[in-house]
Design a protein around this motif. Sequence first.
Motif: not given
Length: 297
Positions: A158, A165, A179, A214, A216, A225, A227, A277
């Motif tokens: 993440e 990270e 998650s 990546c 999102k 988010f 990843y 967040r």
Amino acid sequence: QKGDHVTQGAMSEHWEHYENKLKNESFKPKEFVQQLCKNLDNAQDLYSVKKVVEEIKHTNSSDLKRNVYRNYGQFIETSKEITYLEAEMYKLGHLLTEQKALISALTDDSISSDKNEALEVSISEDMTIGKIVELVQGAAVLHDIPGRKPLWNGTLTELGEDEDERQIRLFLMTDCIMSAAPTKRIFMSESYKLIDLLELKNVTAMEDQENKCCFKITQYPTNTFLYRAESEQKKIEWLSRIKRAQQDLKETVGQIPELELKRDEIVEGTWEENQRRQKFRTDLLLELPEQLDVCIA
């Protein structure tokens, strides 16, 4: 008298005899000298033999020079070939060293990949809600929705807003995405702590163009988010599975009750982390048109 008596007049007679001995492949100087001392009676004889050997030496040296001069061009070409072969051997040795290092690195990566795949399989195969609840602290809320089933899970990185990270485990289910962050191992067993639980119908998953490997996941209205997967193939697989799960959810809408969760029910002590967040991100404005199309659909 013992042995052969060598005199000045007899030098020519013994020339061929000593020359053959000196040219013999099994010639041993020490034994040759010992044999001479044993067979010759006086210093004059030894001196005569010494003179014969010196003449043989000078003759052979002159022959060698004449042969080199006669074949000088071939000698130069041979020297160049030897130099070229030495350079090629050096390059070959350097290439072999690189290949050895590459094979060693690939072997290490393969061993590491096999370990990761084994861990992936151990957690993915025969996964049930009950096993996930045992594996993830705070995941007991998964029992609230009957008929919920796990579809896929895996380890991702993440990426935070400040380039932070962390390793997380993402669980895709029939109606939500969960998650979880790894905790300290207890007796070598895997353990996680729940971070977020997102309704599948309220999220969109898309490829991130700015970062390699990546993707999102955006939860309306403001949470995004990001990843990173282990490879492009893994990223594509995640996006494909999420899209398929959303399509299946649309087909079965009405069969699964809506997910209603309070943040303080997810896991104790994570409200502050989840509150962080909620900070509004201006880059979401760029994604609103696509998100509105999804909502309308």
